[in-house]
Design an enzyme around this catalytic site. Sequence first.
Site, PDB file in Angstrom:
ATOM      1  N   GLN A 296     -45.618 -67.575   1.748  1.00 26.79           N
ATOM      2  CA  GLN A 296     -45.587 -66.393   0.411  1.00 26.79           C
ATOM      3  C   GLN A 296     -46.541 -65.095   0.699  1.00 26.79           C
ATOM      4  O   GLN A 296     -46.334 -63.793   0.527  1.00 26.79           O
ATOM      5  CB  GLN A 296     -45.801 -67.148  -0.581  1.00 26.79           C
TER       6      GLN A 296
ATOM      7  N   ALA B  61     -42.736 -61.402  -3.819  1.00 27.64           N
ATOM      8  CA  ALA B  61     -43.002 -61.800  -4.334  1.00 27.64           C
ATOM      9  C   ALA B  61     -44.574 -62.691  -4.156  1.00 27.64           C
ATOM     10  O   ALA B  61     -45.072 -62.521  -3.289  1.00 27.64           O
ATOM     11  CB  ALA B  61     -42.331 -62.865  -5.729  1.00 27.64           C
TER      12      ALA B  61
ATOM     13  N   SER C 278     -43.401 -66.915  -6.583  1.00 27.31           N
ATOM     14  CA  SER C 278     -42.303 -66.345  -6.126  1.00 27.31           C
ATOM     15  C   SER C 278     -41.020 -67.631  -6.000  1.00 27.31           C
ATOM     16  O   SER C 278     -41.791 -69.171  -6.480  1.00 27.31           O
ATOM     17  CB  SER C 278     -42.455 -66.273  -4.768  1.00 27.31           C
TER      18      SER C 278
ATOM     19  N   HIS D 202     -39.224 -68.786  -4.032  1.00 24.94           N
ATOM     20  CA  HIS D 202     -39.113 -69.275  -2.847  1.00 24.94           C
ATOM     21  C   HIS D 202     -40.214 -70.305  -2.178  1.00 24.94           C
ATOM     22  O   HIS D 202     -40.068 -71.531  -2.232  1.00 24.94           O
ATOM     23  CB  HIS D 202     -39.054 -68.436  -1.644  1.00 24.94           C
TER      24      HIS D 202
ATOM     25  N   GLU E 131     -31.517 -56.786  -2.774  1.00 23.43           N
ATOM     26  CA  GLU E 131     -31.453 -57.863  -1.768  1.00 23.43           C
ATOM     27  C   GLU E 131     -30.555 -59.142  -1.575  1.00 23.43           C
ATOM     28  O   GLU E 131     -30.462 -60.117  -2.763  1.00 23.43           O
ATOM     29  CB  GLU E 131     -32.741 -59.347  -2.440  1.00 23.43           C
TER      30      GLU E 131
END
Length: 152
Positions: free
Chosen positions: A60, A82, A87, A89, A122
């Site tokens: 990230q 992010a 994040s 993710h 997104e």
Amino acid sequence: MLGEADGVVPDGTTVFDDDVPGVANLDPALLGALRQAAADAAGDGIELYVDSGWRSPEYQERLLDEAVSKYGSKEEAARWVATPNTSAHVSGDAVDIGHVRARAWLSEHGTSYGLCQIYGNEPWHYELRPEASGHGCPPTYSDPTQDPRMRQ
Ligand SMILES: [Zn+2]
């Protein structure tokens, strides 16, 4: 050197690829919803490809650094990527869906699985909102800077 163990996803990965850490390390409820959706999408001749799923904090951070270079400032980069601390993710709670047809299918049908787009900028990024299957997905944020979770 970042690799699959950090969440880098090889081309052609689908939501069923348990041997890819970027898929295997997703939140089990999110992964379950994705697989249910994918099974139904397959009936329409569509495969749900994963461009990105779970990511290590290092991965990230790399993406954030690249975005700062690309967009020229931290403020502009924050509209797209992010930090490792914020994040979804990194926590395994977000997936970026690959291929135009897969995104189109999920955009139409995702709500009934609780799979929601979160950011207007997104259209590939999905997170699980279990309440969505009864009530619809919450309104999208125009971009991540509007998301209170990104201000921690
Ligand atoms: Zn994403």
